[in-house]
Design an enzyme around this catalytic site. Structure first.
Site, PDB file in Angstrom:
ATOM      1  N   ASP A 142     -41.211 -24.816 -18.213  1.00  0.00           N
ATOM      2  CA  ASP A 142     -41.174 -26.273 -18.336  1.00  0.00           C
ATOM      3  C   ASP A 142     -41.864 -26.779 -19.598  1.00  0.00           C
ATOM      4  O   ASP A 142     -41.786 -27.955 -19.916  1.00  0.00           O
ATOM      5  CB  ASP A 142     -41.901 -26.896 -17.132  1.00  0.00           C
ATOM      6  CG  ASP A 142     -40.981 -27.069 -15.947  1.00  0.00           C
ATOM      7  OD1 ASP A 142     -39.761 -27.025 -16.127  1.00  0.00           O
ATOM      8  OD2 ASP A 142     -41.514 -27.243 -14.838  1.00  0.00           O
TER       9      ASP A 142
HETATM   10  C1  BGC Z   1     -47.233 -27.310 -16.391  1.00  0.00           C
HETATM   11  C2  BGC Z   1     -46.049 -26.551 -15.866  1.00  0.00           C
HETATM   12  C3  BGC Z   1     -45.271 -27.409 -14.922  1.00  0.00           C
HETATM   13  C4  BGC Z   1     -44.931 -28.728 -15.593  1.00  0.00           C
HETATM   14  C5  BGC Z   1     -44.126 -29.659 -14.717  1.00  0.00           C
HETATM   15  C6  BGC Z   1     -46.812 -28.636 -16.963  1.00  0.00           C
HETATM   16  O1  BGC Z   1     -47.924 -29.350 -17.354  1.00  0.00           O
HETATM   17  O2  BGC Z   1     -47.891 -26.547 -17.369  1.00  0.00           O
HETATM   18  O3  BGC Z   1     -46.468 -25.362 -15.240  1.00  0.00           O
HETATM   19  O4  BGC Z   1     -44.106 -26.746 -14.529  1.00  0.00           O
HETATM   20  O5  BGC Z   1     -46.104 -29.369 -16.019  1.00  0.00           O
HETATM   21  O6  BGC Z   1     -44.861 -30.246 -13.748  1.00  0.00           O
HETATM   22  C1  NOJ Z   2     -44.403 -24.610 -12.575  1.00  0.00           C
HETATM   23  C2  NOJ Z   2     -43.110 -25.231 -12.146  1.00  0.00           C
HETATM   24  O1  NOJ Z   2     -43.177 -25.583 -10.785  1.00  0.00           O
HETATM   25  C3  NOJ Z   2     -41.956 -24.301 -12.352  1.00  0.00           C
HETATM   26  O2  NOJ Z   2     -40.762 -24.966 -12.049  1.00  0.00           O
HETATM   27  C4  NOJ Z   2     -41.950 -23.799 -13.755  1.00  0.00           C
HETATM   28  O3  NOJ Z   2     -40.881 -22.915 -13.877  1.00  0.00           O
HETATM   29  C5  NOJ Z   2     -43.248 -23.139 -14.118  1.00  0.00           C
HETATM   30  N1  NOJ Z   2     -44.311 -24.041 -13.894  1.00  0.00           N
HETATM   31  C6  NOJ Z   2     -43.307 -22.640 -15.549  1.00  0.00           C
HETATM   32  O4  NOJ Z   2     -43.402 -23.695 -16.453  1.00  0.00           O
END
Ligand code: BGC
Ligand code: NOJ
Length: 812
Positions: free
Chosen positions: A486
Site C-alpha cells: 500500500d
Molecule cells: C501502512 C500500510 C497500510 C496502509 C493502509 C500505511 O500507513 O504502512 O501497512 O496498508 O497504511 O492503511
Molecule cells: C497492511 C494492509 O492491510 C494490507 O492490505 C497491505 O497489503 C499491507 N499493509 C502492506 O502494505
C-alpha cells in the site's frame, strides 16, 4: 541470550499464561465469534462492540493513553484501606499472586491479596450479544472477610469516531436508566437508534453509580476513583457528560467460602415500533430475557462449555503431531486461532488499529480466507459473496468495505490494481476445501446495486480481465494506486503532508508505473483460474487465459529480471525499481515471493537465483526484510514507502506477511532446509523462547512487522494480531511444509521439509472424510515416493476423496 519471561504456553489447556502484569506491551486476547466482540488485555483493559468497531462501540477505550491501556472492565475490591484489582490495573496495588490465562475466545484473570482470591472469567457466549464476566471471590484465609466490591464500565456513545471529537454535543446527550441490579445505557435511543446496552449483575446491589465524574472525581483517575477510595457509592444518575456503569456490592466471606457473581455486558436491538415501554422508559423485554439465560453459575458454566466444545471442533479439523512442541502448538492452536481472529476483525480493531479507520479490506479478507476456510466454510462462502459485491463492472473494486453495512468505503475508493486477483485466490481456496462449485453460480451485484447481478464466475472473469486490460509499456500490469504494498504509491507525487498517500493519485495520466508483484500474482491466480475453467469444461476461456498467462510470463522474463532477482516495478517514468541500478532498495521481497511462487523462469535458473538473493540480501536474524538497502530519504516519486525511517514497516521492516511467499517459493523449488529456516525465524513460539522483552508484543501470535536490520532495535515487533501473516503462515505450513493440500478431487500430499524432520501424523477432516496421514520423510526434503490409502497403493500424489475414515501412509 535469553530474556526476561512474562509467561509461558500451556498447550494442554490451549492457553498462554501471563505471570507478570507488567508485560512489555499490553498482551491482548479477543472474545466473541460472530456479532458481539471484545478486546481484552492481560490487565482487563479493552472494549466491546457489536459487529462494527466504529459504528457500534459499546464501551469506551482511550488509545495511546497515559498510562498505557486505559479503560476496561475493572473490579475494585476494598478491604479496610486496601483497594486492589484482580488484574493489577488500574490501582496497581501489588498483588500476592497474579495470572492471566488467554485461551480460545476467553480470558481468565486471577489476583490474590491478603488471603482473598478474585478470579474473573471473561467470554462471549455463542450466539449471544453479551460479554460474561464471571467473578469468583474466595476467602483463603482463616478470618471472616468483609469486602466492598465495585464494578466499572464506561459507555461509549456508539460511534467511536464522533465519541472522540464531538464534545459540544456528546456532553449533553448521555442517558441511562437503572432498574434493580441493571444499568441501562440509552444515549440517542430517543431518536434514531434502536439499540441500547446494559450492565447487569446477578445479585442484589447496595448502591451504584452511572455518572463518571461523580464516581471517579474530576481530578482523580481510574486508579483512585473517589467513590471506591471512600468505600461509598453515590447512586448517581448520569445526565449528559460521561455515563458509566458501576455496581456496589458488600460481600462477606467465611473462611474457605467462595461466591460467584455473574456480570453481563449486553447489547439489545428493538423494532422501531416496539422501542418503548412507556414515555422515556425503554422496552427491556429482550434484556430481561438475555439476563435470564445467564443468571446463574450453572447457566454460565454451560455456555462456557459450549464455547470450548466449539473450539475443540474447529481445531480438530487439522491436527499435527510432529513431536516438536513449538511447531505443534502453533499449527494446532495459535496459528489457527489467530486466523479466526483476523477473519472476524480484518484490520479494524486491535491495540494498533483503532477500529475507526478501516473496515474490511478487499485483498485482506480474501487472503484471510485461506486461514479459516477449513473451519467454517459457510461463513467463508458468505464472505466471498460480500467481498465480490463491492466490485465494479470493470473488475476494479472498492479497497475496503464496512462490516455493518457491507457497502464499499468511498473514503478510500478503489484503484489498487492487485485487488481483483485476490478474489480468485479466495474463491479457489473455498472450492478446493468444500467441493462446492455452486458458489460460482451465485448471482452477485456490482457495488451492491440491486439489478446489476451477474454470476460469481463472471466476477472472477472480469477480475482477470482487469489485469490484462491494464497493462503498461512492458506489457506488465499497471500498478494503479498501489499493489499489495500500500505504500508503493507510484502515481502519487506529493509534497503536501495533508494529502493521503493512499488516495492521492495525481499523476496517473500517462503513467508507466508497472508492478512485478501483480505480474507474479496474476500468473499464480491465472493458473488457478485456467485449471478451474478446465474443471468446468470452459475450454475456450481456459485457452484464452492461458495465453494471457504465457504472455505475462514472457513479459517478466524479458523485462522483469535484473540478473540476480526479479525487479520490483517500473516507476511513473518507466524507470526500474528494485534493481541493482538503484542506489537504495535494490531488491524487494514481494516480487521475489510472487514470481518464485509462479515459478517464472525456473527452467532458466531464475527462481533459484532469486531465492538465493533473498537469503543473501534480505535475510537477517529475525526474518527477511521487505527491501534492501533501506531508503534513507524520502523519494517524491515513490510515495509512502520511503516516508518510514529505515527498518520500519514498508521501508525495510520485516513485514512478516510476505516472508511466507518466499518460503512457498522455496518449497516449490524443493529447498526444505531453507524453507524451514525462514519459517522458524518468524514462528512466534521460537521468538517467544528467546525474545519476550525485545519483541515486546504478544508472543503467541504473529505481528505485522518486526523491525528490520536497519532499525534502531532490530527484532522489536509491532502491529500484532490483525495481519495477513496469520493466514499466510497457516497456508504455508499446512499445505506447503507439512504438505496437506486440499484439491478439487481430493487431498494432494506434497511436503517440503528440513532433512532433519521425523515421521509425523496429520489428522485432517476434509468434507465428509477424516484422514489420518502419516508421513515418513526418510531424510528427504521433497518428493513423494509412494502413498497408500487404507493399505492400497495410490497413483500420483492426490488421495481421491471419499467420505468416511481413512488411513494414509506416505513415503518420501
Ligand atoms: C501502512 C500500510 C497500510 C496502509 C493502509 C500505511 O500507513 O504502512 O501497512 O496498508 O497504511 O492503511
Ligand atoms: C497492511 C494492509 O492491510 C494490507 O492490505 C497491505 O497489503 C499491507 N499493509 C502492506 O502494505
Amino acid at each position: 541470550m535469553e530474556q526476561k519471561r512474562y509467561g509461558h504456553f500451556d498447550d494442554q489447556h490451549r492457553e498462554y499464561v501471563i505471570t507478570d502484569p507488567q508485560t512489555p506491551w499490553p498482551w491482548i486476547n479477543y472474545l466473541g465469534n460472530e456479532d458481539f466482540f471484545s478486546l481484552i488485555s492481560n490487565t482487563a483493559g479493552g472494549y466491546s462492540f457489536y459487529k462494527d468497531a466504529k459504528f457500534r462501540r459499546i464501551t469506551r477505550y482511550r488509545y495511546n493513553n497515559v498510562p498505557m491501556d486505559n479503560g476496561g472492565r475493572y473490579f475494585y475490591i476494598k478491604e479496610g484501606d486496601t483497594v486492589w484489582n484482580p488484574g493489577w490495573k488500574p490501582c496497581k496495588t501489588p498483588l500476592d499472586f497474579y495470572e492471566c490465562r488467554h485461551g480460545m475466545s476467553y480470558t481468565r484473570i486471577t489476583g490474590k491479596k491478603n488471603g482473598v482470591e478474585a478470579s474473573v472469567l471473561f467470554f462471549v457466549p455463542l450466539k449471544k450479544w453479551c460479554e460474561v464476566q464471571k467473578l469468583t471471590l474466595k476467602n483463603e484465609s482463616s478470618e471472616v472477610k468483609n469486602l466492598k466490591l465495585f464494578s466499572f464500565e464506561e459507555w461509549c456513545l456508539w460511534n467511536a469516531a464522533t465519541d472522540m471529537e464531538n464534545f459540544q454535543r456528546n456532553f449533553s446527550t448521555g442517558e441511562v436508566e437503572i432498574e434493580g441490579s441493571t444499568i441501562y445505557h440509552k444515549t440517542e435511543y430517543r431518536e434514531r437508534r434502536n439499540h441500547y446496552a446494559f450492565y447487569h449483575v446477578n445479585s442484589p446491589i447496595q448502591g451504584f453509580d452511572t455518572d463518571r465524574e461523580t464516581f471517579v472525581g474530576l481530578y482523580n483517575a481510574f486508579a483512585d476513583p473517589q467513590a471506591v477510595m471512600e468505600g461509598k457509592p453515590r447512586n448517581s444518575h448520569a445526565h449528559g457528560w460521561s455515563p458509566i456503569a458501576s455496581h456496589y456490592i458488600e460481600v462477606t466471606l467465611q473462611p474457605g467460602e467462595s461466591k460467584d457473581f455473574v456480570f453481563l455486558l449486553g447489547y439489545i436491538e428493538n423494532e422501531q415500533d416496539d422501542k418503548w415501554e412507556s414515555l422515556q422508559v425503554i422496552n427491556k423485554k429482550k434484556a430481561h430475557a438475555l439476563i435470564a439465560e445467564l443468571d446463574t453459575t450453572e447457566k454460565v458454566d454451560k455456555a462456557f462449555a459450549e464455547l470450548c466444545a466449539l473450539w475443540d471442533d474447529l481445531l480438530n479439523i487439522y491436527q499435527v503431531k510432529t513431536g516438536n512442541d513449538k511447531l505443534d502448538r502453533m499449527v494446532n492452536i495459535w496459528n489457527q486461532y489467530q486466523c479466526m481472529v483476523t477473519f472476524n476483525f480484518s484490520r479494524s480493531a486491535s491495540f494498533f488499529e483503532s477500529g475507526v479507520g478501516r473496515g474490511m479490506g478487499f485483498r485482506d479478507s480474501n487472503q484471510d480466507l485461506v486461514g479459516f476456510v477449513h473451519q467454517i466454510p459457510p461463513r467463508a462462502r458468505q464472505r466471498i459473496i460480500d467481498i465480490a459485491s463491492t466490485q465494479f463492472p470493470d473488475g476494479g473494486c472498492y479497497h475496503q468495505y464496512q462490516p455493518l453495512t457491507k457497502r464499499g468505503n468511498n473514503d478510500i475508493g478503489g484503484g489498487f490494481n492487485d485487488d481483483p486477483c485476490w478474489l480468485i485466490f479466495g474463491t479457489v481456496a473455498y472450492i478446493k476445501e468444500t467441493g462446492d462449485f455452486s458458489i460460482l453460480d451465485e448471482m452477485v451485484p456490482f457495488d451492491n446495486q440491486p439489478g446489476t447481478e451477474v454470476t460469481l464466475f463472471e466476477h472472477l472473469k472480469i477480475s482477470m480481465n482487469h489485469v490484462i486490460e491494464n497493462l503498461g509499456p512492458h506489457l506488465l500490469p499497471l500498478i494503479g494506486r498501489a499493489d499489495w504494498n500500500d505504500c508503493l504509491n507510484l502515481n502519487c507525487f506529493s509534497w503536501d503532508p495533508n494529502e493521503s498517500f493512499q488516495t492521492t493519485e495525481n499523476v496517473s495520466e500517462g503513467t508507466k508505473a508497472e508492478s512485478l508483484m501483480i505480474a507474479g500474482l496474476f500468473v499464480v491466480t491465472g493458473k488457478d483460474y485456467v485449471a478451474l475453467c478446465k474443471k468446468l469444461g470452459k475450454n475456450d476461456e481456459a485457452a484464452r487465459m492461458q495465453a494471457a498467462v504465457d504472455a505475462m510470463i514472457a513479459a517478466v522474463k524479458k523485462d522483469g529480471w535484473d540478473g540476480e532477482w526479479y525487479l520490483r516495478a517500473y516507476d511513473f517514468y518507466g524507470r526500474k525499481i528494485g534493481s541493482n541500478e538503484n542506489d537504495e532498495a535494490k531488491i524487494f521481497i514481494e516480487s521475489q515471493g510472487w514470481c518464485t511462487m509462479a515459478e517464472i523462469g525456473a527452467e532458466d535458473g531464475m527462481v533459484a537465483k532469486s531465492l538465493d538473493s533473498c537469503k543473501k540480501y534480505l535475510e537477517c536474524e529475525h526474518g527477511m526484510v521487505l527491501n534492501n538497502p533501506a531508503f534513507s530519504k524520502y523519494i517524491y516519486e515513490y510515495g509512502e514507502i520511503s516516508s518510514y525511517p529505515e527498518g520500519y514497516k514498508e521501508n525495510a521492516g520485516i513485514f512478516c506477511h510476505n516472508n511466507p511467499w518466499v518460503i512457498i517459493g522455496e518449497t516449490l523449488a524443493g529447498r526444505g532446509n531453507d524453507a524451514w529456516a525462514h519459517y522458524s525465524k518468524i514462528l512466534p513460539s521460537y521468538v517467544e523462547e528467546k525474545y519476550q522483552t525485545l519483541h515486546k508484543v504478544e508472543p503467541y501470535v504473529n505481528c505485522q512487522m518486526v523491525a528490520g536490520k536497519d532499525a534502531f532495535k532490530p527484532g522489536e515487533g509491532k502491529n500484532s494480531w490483525l495481519t495477513g501473516t496469520a493466514a499466510w503462515m497457516w497456508y504455508t505450513v499446512s499445505e506447503f511444509i507439512l504438505g496437506i493440500k486440499p484439491d478439487y478431487d481430493g487431498i494432494r500430499i506434497d511436503p517440503c521439509l528440513p532433512e532433519t524432520a521425523n515421521d509425523y501424523t496429520v489428522n485432517r477432516k476434509f468434507r465428509d472424510a477424516e484422514y489420518e496421514i502419516t508421513i515418513h520423510p526418510n531424510g528427504a526434503q521433497k518428493g513423494v515416493k509412494s502413498i497408500t490409502l487404507d493399505g492400497q497403493p495410490v497413483d500420483g500424489t492426490v488421495i481421491p476423496y471419499s467420505a468416511g475414515k481413512h488411513t494414509v501412509e506416505v513415503t518420501m
